[in-house]
Design an enzyme around this catalytic site. Structure first.
Site, mmCIF file in Angstrom:
data_model
loop_
_atom_site.group_PDB
_atom_site.id
_atom_site.type_symbol
_atom_site.label_atom_id
_atom_site.label_comp_id
_atom_site.label_asym_id
_atom_site.label_seq_id
_atom_site.Cartn_x
_atom_site.Cartn_y
_atom_site.Cartn_z
ATOM 1 N N THR A 1 14.953 88.894 60.975
ATOM 2 C CA THR A 1 16.256 88.196 61.492
ATOM 3 C C THR A 1 17.406 89.187 60.574
ATOM 4 O O THR A 1 18.725 88.866 60.957
ATOM 5 C CB THR A 1 16.417 86.686 61.393
ATOM 6 O OG1 THR A 1 16.341 86.563 59.741
ATOM 7 C CG2 THR A 1 15.664 86.254 61.974
ATOM 8 N N THR B 1 10.141 88.011 59.462
ATOM 9 C CA THR B 1 9.567 86.737 59.045
ATOM 10 C C THR B 1 8.413 85.795 60.106
ATOM 11 O O THR B 1 7.566 85.289 59.576
ATOM 12 C CB THR B 1 10.778 85.869 58.698
ATOM 13 O OG1 THR B 1 11.323 85.987 57.605
ATOM 14 C CG2 THR B 1 10.185 84.257 58.378
HETATM 15 C C1 SIN Z 1 13.606 90.354 57.820
HETATM 16 O O1 SIN Z 1 14.449 90.313 58.398
HETATM 17 O O2 SIN Z 1 12.531 91.528 58.061
HETATM 18 C C2 SIN Z 1 13.266 89.353 56.872
HETATM 19 C C3 SIN Z 1 13.913 88.030 56.957
HETATM 20 C C4 SIN Z 1 13.818 87.653 58.478
HETATM 21 O O3 SIN Z 1 13.083 87.894 59.553
HETATM 22 O O4 SIN Z 1 14.420 86.308 58.709
#
Ligand code: SIN
Length: 334
Positions: free
Chosen positions: A97, A15
Protein backbone atom coordinates in the site's frame (compact mmCIF):
# COMPACT_ATOMS: atom_id res chain seq x y z
CA UNK A 1 -24.41 -23.43 -17.55
CA UNK A 2 -22.69 -20.03 -18.09
CA UNK A 3 -18.95 -20.00 -17.48
CA UNK A 4 -17.41 -17.85 -14.76
CA UNK A 5 -15.30 -14.79 -15.69
CA UNK A 6 -11.58 -15.58 -15.96
CA UNK A 7 -9.52 -13.43 -13.59
CA UNK A 8 -5.72 -13.45 -13.48
CA UNK A 9 -4.12 -12.44 -10.17
CA UNK A 10 -0.62 -10.96 -10.17
CA UNK A 11 1.09 -10.95 -6.76
CA UNK A 12 3.70 -8.18 -6.48
CA UNK A 13 4.26 -8.28 -2.70
CA UNK A 14 3.45 -5.80 0.04
CA UNK A 15 1.70 -6.53 3.31
CA UNK A 16 -1.12 -8.61 1.86
CA UNK A 17 1.03 -11.74 1.32
CA UNK A 18 3.43 -11.05 4.22
CA UNK A 19 3.73 -13.34 7.23
CA UNK A 20 4.53 -12.05 10.73
CA UNK A 21 6.22 -13.97 13.54
CA UNK A 22 2.91 -14.30 15.40
CA UNK A 23 -0.67 -12.96 15.16
CA UNK A 24 0.24 -9.72 16.95
CA UNK A 25 3.13 -8.92 14.67
CA UNK A 26 1.38 -6.04 12.85
CA UNK A 27 4.43 -3.83 12.28
CA UNK A 28 7.82 -5.60 12.29
CA UNK A 29 6.89 -8.32 9.73
CA UNK A 30 7.99 -5.85 7.05
CA UNK A 31 11.63 -6.19 8.16
CA UNK A 32 11.58 -10.02 8.17
CA UNK A 33 10.26 -10.08 4.59
CA UNK A 34 8.61 -13.52 4.98
CA UNK A 35 5.87 -14.19 2.41
CA UNK A 36 3.23 -16.82 1.69
CA UNK A 37 4.31 -19.40 -0.88
CA UNK A 38 2.98 -19.54 -4.45
CA UNK A 39 -0.74 -20.33 -4.49
CA UNK A 40 -1.17 -19.95 -0.70
CA UNK A 41 -3.00 -16.61 -0.65
CA UNK A 42 -5.54 -17.65 -3.29
CA UNK A 43 -5.70 -21.13 -1.72
CA UNK A 44 -6.98 -19.57 1.49
CA UNK A 45 -10.08 -18.31 -0.36
CA UNK A 46 -12.12 -21.36 -1.48
CA UNK A 47 -15.15 -19.00 -1.79
CA UNK A 48 -13.60 -17.64 -5.00
CA UNK A 49 -14.79 -20.76 -6.85
CA UNK A 50 -18.34 -19.33 -6.79
CA UNK A 51 -17.49 -15.98 -8.42
CA UNK A 52 -14.58 -16.43 -10.86
CA UNK A 53 -12.19 -18.80 -12.57
CA UNK A 54 -9.02 -17.50 -10.90
CA UNK A 55 -5.41 -18.10 -11.91
CA UNK A 56 -2.20 -16.80 -10.30
CA UNK A 57 0.38 -15.26 -12.65
CA UNK A 58 4.04 -15.30 -11.63
CA UNK A 59 5.67 -11.92 -10.99
CA UNK A 60 8.46 -10.58 -8.74
CA UNK A 61 7.34 -9.93 -5.15
CA UNK A 62 8.77 -7.19 -2.94
CA UNK A 63 7.92 -4.30 -0.62
CA UNK A 64 6.30 -1.62 -2.76
CA UNK A 65 8.78 1.09 -1.71
CA UNK A 66 11.45 -1.01 -3.51
CA UNK A 67 9.76 -0.73 -6.93
CA UNK A 68 11.46 1.12 -9.79
CA UNK A 69 10.16 2.30 -13.17
CA UNK A 70 11.23 -0.91 -14.90
CA UNK A 71 8.98 -2.92 -12.53
CA UNK A 72 5.99 -0.81 -13.63
CA UNK A 73 6.85 -1.33 -17.27
CA UNK A 74 7.22 -5.11 -16.73
CA UNK A 75 3.88 -5.19 -14.89
CA UNK A 76 2.21 -3.28 -17.74
CA UNK A 77 3.53 -5.84 -20.25
CA UNK A 78 2.49 -8.80 -18.04
CA UNK A 79 -1.07 -7.48 -17.72
CA UNK A 80 -1.29 -6.82 -21.44
CA UNK A 81 0.05 -10.25 -22.38
CA UNK A 82 -2.66 -11.99 -20.36
CA UNK A 83 -5.54 -9.70 -21.39
CA UNK A 84 -4.57 -9.48 -25.08
CA UNK A 85 -4.27 -13.27 -25.40
CA UNK A 86 -7.81 -13.67 -24.07
CA UNK A 87 -6.54 -15.79 -21.15
CA UNK A 88 -8.28 -13.41 -18.74
CA UNK A 89 -11.33 -11.14 -18.71
CA UNK A 90 -9.85 -9.02 -15.94
CA UNK A 91 -6.72 -8.71 -13.82
CA UNK A 92 -6.21 -8.18 -10.09
CA UNK A 93 -2.82 -6.97 -8.84
CA UNK A 94 -1.95 -7.43 -5.16
CA UNK A 95 0.47 -4.69 -4.10
CA UNK A 96 2.06 -2.97 -1.11
CA UNK A 97 0.00 0.00 0.00
CA UNK A 98 2.97 2.37 0.38
CA UNK A 99 3.11 3.09 -3.35
CA UNK A 100 -0.04 1.40 -4.66
CA UNK A 101 -1.46 4.77 -5.68
CA UNK A 102 1.49 5.43 -7.99
CA UNK A 103 1.32 2.02 -9.68
CA UNK A 104 -2.44 2.37 -10.05
CA UNK A 105 -2.18 5.83 -11.67
CA UNK A 106 0.63 4.62 -13.94
CA UNK A 107 -1.59 1.76 -15.18
CA UNK A 108 -4.61 4.09 -15.40
CA UNK A 109 -2.67 6.28 -17.84
CA UNK A 110 -0.86 3.59 -19.84
CA UNK A 111 -3.04 0.47 -20.15
CA UNK A 112 -4.50 0.10 -23.62
CA UNK A 113 -7.53 -1.96 -22.64
CA UNK A 114 -10.96 -1.30 -21.20
CA UNK A 115 -11.03 -4.65 -19.39
CA UNK A 116 -11.06 -4.28 -15.58
CA UNK A 117 -7.68 -4.00 -13.84
CA UNK A 118 -8.03 -3.79 -10.07
CA UNK A 119 -5.29 -3.19 -7.49
CA UNK A 120 -5.62 -4.36 -3.91
CA UNK A 121 -3.51 -4.39 -0.76
CA UNK A 122 -3.97 -4.73 2.95
CA UNK A 123 -2.98 -2.88 6.09
CA UNK A 124 -2.36 -6.03 8.17
CA UNK A 125 -0.21 -9.04 7.22
CA UNK A 126 -1.91 -12.29 6.18
CA UNK A 127 -0.96 -13.82 9.55
CA UNK A 128 -2.32 -10.93 11.65
CA UNK A 129 -5.28 -10.95 14.00
CA UNK A 130 -8.21 -9.52 11.99
CA UNK A 131 -6.13 -9.50 8.79
CA UNK A 132 -7.96 -7.40 6.19
CA UNK A 133 -6.27 -8.80 3.07
CA UNK A 134 -8.45 -11.86 2.49
CA UNK A 135 -11.72 -9.94 2.22
CA UNK A 136 -10.01 -7.13 0.31
CA UNK A 137 -8.73 -9.67 -2.24
CA UNK A 138 -12.08 -11.44 -2.49
CA UNK A 139 -13.78 -8.08 -3.11
CA UNK A 140 -11.14 -7.03 -5.67
CA UNK A 141 -11.71 -10.24 -7.64
CA UNK A 142 -15.45 -9.73 -7.42
CA UNK A 143 -15.04 -6.17 -8.77
CA UNK A 144 -12.75 -7.35 -11.59
CA UNK A 145 -15.27 -10.06 -12.51
CA UNK A 146 -18.19 -7.62 -12.64
CA UNK A 147 -19.08 -6.36 -16.17
CA UNK A 148 -19.92 -2.94 -14.65
CA UNK A 149 -16.20 -2.43 -13.90
CA UNK A 150 -15.29 -2.38 -17.59
CA UNK A 151 -14.20 0.99 -18.98
CA UNK A 152 -13.70 2.66 -15.59
CA UNK A 153 -9.90 2.73 -15.75
CA UNK A 154 -7.62 1.19 -13.17
CA UNK A 155 -9.38 0.71 -9.82
CA UNK A 156 -8.32 0.24 -6.21
CA UNK A 157 -10.41 -1.89 -3.85
CA UNK A 158 -9.66 -1.53 -0.13
CA UNK A 159 -11.90 -1.74 2.92
CA UNK A 160 -15.05 -2.53 0.84
CA UNK A 161 -14.54 0.67 -1.18
CA UNK A 162 -13.86 1.10 -4.93
CA UNK A 163 -11.65 4.06 -5.84
CA UNK A 164 -10.47 5.52 -9.13
CA UNK A 165 -6.67 5.24 -9.47
CA UNK A 166 -6.40 8.97 -10.18
CA UNK A 167 -8.18 10.26 -7.15
CA UNK A 168 -7.24 8.10 -4.17
CA UNK A 169 -4.33 8.42 -1.79
CA UNK A 170 -3.03 6.70 1.33
CA UNK A 171 -4.12 8.68 4.33
CA UNK A 172 -2.98 6.67 7.37
CA UNK A 173 0.02 4.53 8.23
CA UNK A 174 -1.79 1.63 9.95
CA UNK A 175 -5.61 2.06 9.89
CA UNK A 176 -7.61 -0.32 7.67
CA UNK A 177 -9.52 2.70 6.30
CA UNK A 178 -6.19 4.16 5.10
CA UNK A 179 -7.33 5.04 1.56
CA UNK A 180 -9.47 8.04 0.64
CA UNK A 181 -10.32 10.16 -2.40
CA UNK A 182 -10.17 13.30 -0.34
CA UNK A 183 -11.72 15.90 -2.63
CA UNK A 184 -13.57 13.66 -5.05
CA UNK A 185 -14.97 10.64 -3.21
CA UNK A 186 -14.99 6.91 -4.07
CA UNK A 187 -16.63 5.40 -7.17
CA UNK A 188 -18.59 2.76 -5.29
CA UNK A 189 -18.52 -0.21 -2.96
CA UNK A 190 -18.07 -3.98 -2.87
CA UNK A 191 -20.58 -4.28 -0.12
CA UNK A 192 -21.61 -6.56 2.72
CA UNK A 193 -24.62 -7.94 0.80
CA UNK A 194 -22.30 -9.25 -1.92
CA UNK A 195 -23.13 -6.49 -4.42
CA UNK A 196 -20.71 -4.41 -6.50
CA UNK A 197 -22.25 -0.94 -6.67
CA UNK A 198 -21.09 2.09 -8.64
CA UNK A 199 -22.30 5.62 -7.94
CA UNK A 200 -19.75 7.66 -9.95
CA UNK A 201 -17.85 7.41 -13.23
CA UNK A 202 -14.35 8.86 -13.81
CA UNK A 203 -14.78 11.59 -16.43
CA UNK A 204 -11.11 12.36 -17.11
CA UNK A 205 -9.69 10.26 -20.01
CA UNK A 206 -7.71 7.13 -19.05
CA UNK A 207 -6.36 3.83 -20.48
CA UNK A 208 -7.37 3.54 -24.18
CA UNK A 209 -8.12 7.30 -24.35
CA UNK A 210 -4.69 8.63 -23.32
CA UNK A 211 -1.78 9.53 -25.60
CA UNK A 212 0.72 7.49 -23.55
CA UNK A 213 1.91 4.14 -24.86
CA UNK A 214 5.09 2.99 -23.11
CA UNK A 215 4.67 -0.77 -23.62
CA UNK A 216 7.93 -0.93 -25.59
CA UNK A 217 9.92 1.35 -23.25
CA UNK A 218 12.46 0.13 -20.73
CA UNK A 219 12.60 3.33 -18.64
CA UNK A 220 10.82 6.62 -18.04
CA UNK A 221 12.41 10.10 -18.10
CA UNK A 222 13.84 11.04 -14.71
CA UNK A 223 11.59 13.34 -12.67
CA UNK A 224 12.38 14.19 -9.03
CA UNK A 225 10.29 15.74 -6.26
CA UNK A 226 11.57 18.56 -4.04
CA UNK A 227 9.62 19.34 -0.87
CA UNK A 228 9.54 22.97 0.25
CA UNK A 229 9.90 24.14 3.87
CA UNK A 230 10.88 27.28 5.77
CA UNK A 231 14.40 28.25 4.74
CA UNK A 232 14.71 25.75 1.85
CA UNK A 233 17.44 26.81 -0.59
CA UNK A 234 18.15 25.58 -4.11
CA UNK A 235 20.52 22.72 -3.16
CA UNK A 236 18.07 19.87 -3.81
CA UNK A 237 16.95 21.44 -7.09
CA UNK A 238 20.53 21.80 -8.34
CA UNK A 239 21.26 18.22 -7.23
CA UNK A 240 18.24 16.84 -9.10
CA UNK A 241 19.27 18.71 -12.24
CA UNK A 242 22.86 17.46 -11.89
CA UNK A 243 21.54 13.88 -11.54
CA UNK A 244 19.85 14.19 -14.93
CA UNK A 245 16.28 15.11 -14.02
CA UNK A 246 14.29 16.36 -17.02
CA UNK A 247 11.58 17.60 -14.71
CA UNK A 248 11.20 18.48 -11.03
CA UNK A 249 7.93 18.47 -9.11
CA UNK A 250 7.85 21.16 -6.46
CA UNK A 251 5.83 20.02 -3.43
CA UNK A 252 5.50 23.64 -2.42
CA UNK A 253 3.88 25.29 0.59
CA UNK A 254 0.18 26.23 0.61
CA UNK A 255 -1.44 26.75 -2.76
CA UNK A 256 1.93 26.29 -4.48
CA UNK A 257 4.63 28.58 -3.04
CA UNK A 258 8.28 27.49 -3.14
CA UNK A 259 10.74 29.72 -1.24
CA UNK A 260 12.35 32.64 -3.15
CA UNK A 261 15.67 30.72 -3.17
CA UNK A 262 13.95 27.68 -4.67
CA UNK A 263 12.22 29.84 -7.29
CA UNK A 264 15.62 31.23 -8.31
CA UNK A 265 17.03 27.71 -8.59
CA UNK A 266 14.06 26.50 -10.65
CA UNK A 267 14.56 29.39 -13.11
CA UNK A 268 18.31 28.70 -13.24
CA UNK A 269 18.09 24.95 -14.00
CA UNK A 270 15.39 25.63 -16.60
CA UNK A 271 17.56 28.24 -18.34
CA UNK A 272 20.78 26.22 -18.11
CA UNK A 273 19.51 22.67 -18.62
CA UNK A 274 15.86 22.90 -19.76
CA UNK A 275 14.62 21.21 -16.55
CA UNK A 276 10.88 21.79 -16.37
CA UNK A 277 9.20 22.57 -13.05
CA UNK A 278 5.73 21.29 -12.17
CA UNK A 279 4.10 23.11 -9.28
CA UNK A 280 2.27 21.02 -6.69
CA UNK A 281 1.44 21.45 -3.04
CA UNK A 282 2.53 19.69 0.13
CA UNK A 283 -1.04 20.36 1.38
CA UNK A 284 -3.18 17.22 1.32
CA UNK A 285 -6.04 18.53 -0.80
CA UNK A 286 -7.11 21.25 -3.23
CA UNK A 287 -5.90 22.53 -6.61
CA UNK A 288 -2.69 24.28 -7.62
CA UNK A 289 -3.43 26.62 -10.52
CA UNK A 290 -1.22 27.97 -13.31
CA UNK A 291 -0.77 31.67 -12.60
CA UNK A 292 0.19 34.06 -15.44
CA UNK A 293 3.64 34.32 -13.79
CA UNK A 294 4.12 30.54 -13.79
CA UNK A 295 3.11 30.32 -17.47
CA UNK A 296 5.52 33.14 -18.36
CA UNK A 297 8.38 31.29 -16.65
CA UNK A 298 7.60 28.17 -18.75
CA UNK A 299 6.31 26.01 -15.89
CA UNK A 300 3.19 23.94 -15.33
CA UNK A 301 0.73 23.40 -12.46
CA UNK A 302 -0.53 20.01 -11.30
CA UNK A 303 -4.18 20.76 -10.48
CA UNK A 304 -5.17 18.47 -7.57
CA UNK A 305 -2.66 15.66 -8.13
CA UNK A 306 -0.49 14.62 -5.22
CA UNK A 307 3.23 15.32 -5.95
CA UNK A 308 4.06 11.62 -6.55
CA UNK A 309 1.23 11.32 -9.06
CA UNK A 310 2.26 14.58 -10.74
CA UNK A 311 5.79 13.11 -11.00
CA UNK A 312 4.36 10.19 -12.93
CA UNK A 313 2.24 12.28 -15.29
CA UNK A 314 5.18 14.60 -15.93
CA UNK A 315 7.45 11.63 -16.74
CA UNK A 316 4.86 10.26 -19.18
CA UNK A 317 4.32 13.73 -20.67
CA UNK A 318 8.08 14.04 -21.24
CA UNK A 319 7.96 10.86 -23.35
CA UNK A 320 5.84 12.92 -25.81
CA UNK A 321 7.04 16.54 -25.63
CA UNK A 322 9.02 19.12 -23.63
CA UNK A 323 6.65 21.96 -24.52
CA UNK A 324 5.27 23.44 -21.28
CA UNK A 325 1.93 24.52 -22.78
CA UNK A 326 1.36 21.06 -24.24
CA UNK A 327 2.30 19.46 -20.90
CA UNK A 328 -0.10 21.83 -19.13
CA UNK A 329 -2.81 20.61 -21.51
CA UNK A 330 -2.06 17.06 -20.33
CA UNK A 331 -2.35 18.08 -16.66
CA UNK A 332 -5.65 19.81 -17.48
CA UNK A 333 -6.86 16.69 -19.31
CA UNK A 334 -5.82 13.74 -17.16
C1 SIN B 1 4.47 -2.14 1.19
O1 SIN B 1 3.97 -1.14 0.68
O2 SIN B 1 5.08 -2.98 0.53
C2 SIN B 1 4.37 -2.38 2.66
C3 SIN B 1 3.22 -1.75 3.30
C4 SIN B 1 1.91 -2.28 2.86
O3 SIN B 1 1.74 -3.10 1.99
O4 SIN B 1 0.91 -1.83 3.49
Amino acid sequence: MTSLPKIAVVLTGGTIDSVGKDRLDLAWYIEAGTRLGEGELLGSLPELATIADVRELPFRRMASHALVDSDWLALLRTIHATLDSGEADGVVVTHGTNTIEETAYFLHLTLKTDKPVVLVGSMRPSSGLSADGHLNLFNAIKVAADPASRGRGCLLVMNDTIFSARDMTKNSTYRVQAFQSRDLGPLGFADADGQVLYYHQPVRPHTVDTEFDVRDSDRLPRVDIVVSYVGADGTMIEAAAAAGARGIVSAATGAGRPTPAEDEAFDRVYKDKGVLMCLCSRVASGRVVRSPGLKKRGFVAADNLQPWKARLLLALALTRTSDADDIQRMFDTY
